[in-house]
Write an enzyme that holds these catalytic residues in place. Structure first.
Site, PDB file in Angstrom:
ATOM      1  N   ASP A   1       0.855  -1.176   0.000  1.00 36.00           N
ATOM      2  CA  ASP A   1       0.000   0.000   0.000  1.00 36.00           C
ATOM      3  C   ASP A   1       0.902   1.241   0.000  1.00 36.00           C
ATOM      4  O   ASP A   1       2.128   1.119  -0.117  1.00 36.00           O
ATOM      5  CB  ASP A   1      -0.968  -0.018   1.189  1.00 36.00           C
ATOM      6  CG  ASP A   1      -0.259  -0.022   2.544  1.00 36.00           C
ATOM      7  OD1 ASP A   1       0.926   0.359   2.628  1.00 36.00           O
ATOM      8  OD2 ASP A   1      -0.910  -0.411   3.535  1.00 36.00           O
ATOM      9  N   SER A   2       0.326   2.420   0.144  1.00 32.92           N
ATOM     10  CA  SER A   2       1.128   3.642   0.040  1.00 32.92           C
ATOM     11  C   SER A   2       2.171   3.742   1.148  1.00 32.92           C
ATOM     12  O   SER A   2       3.302   4.181   0.904  1.00 32.92           O
ATOM     13  CB  SER A   2       0.232   4.880   0.024  1.00 32.92           C
ATOM     14  OG  SER A   2      -0.575   4.921   1.185  1.00 32.92           O
TER      15      SER A   2
END
Length: 78
Positions: free
Chosen positions: A34-35
């Site tokens: 994810d980020s």
């Protein structure tokens, strides 16, 4: 650029199986990044390869190959 070194950094940072990590593997879809994982991965790569990765480049890293190609080009310029 050693793919194996990049693979090892990714495997350790994302806590995934090294066998899943190929040049074509998607960081998000295949490896589950994810980020936040992406930011942590960039920091780990900067430390492992002793270089700085520009913040705007992070959005360009979709596959493991994108990272390997970027690091190869960065080391050629150094």
């Amino acid at each position: 650029m050693e793919f194996e070194k990049v693979r090892d950094v990714i495997a350790e940072t994302l806590a995934c199986d090294a066998a899943q990590i190929t040049m074509e593997a998607s960081l998000k879809d295949d490896l589950g990044a994810d980020s936040l994982d992406s930011v942590e991965l960039v920091m780990a790569l900067e430390e492992a390869f002793n270089l700085t990765i520009e913040e705007d480049k992070l959005a360009e890293f979709h596959t493991v190959g994108d990272i390997v190609n970027y690091l190869s080009a960065a080391q050629d310029c150094a």
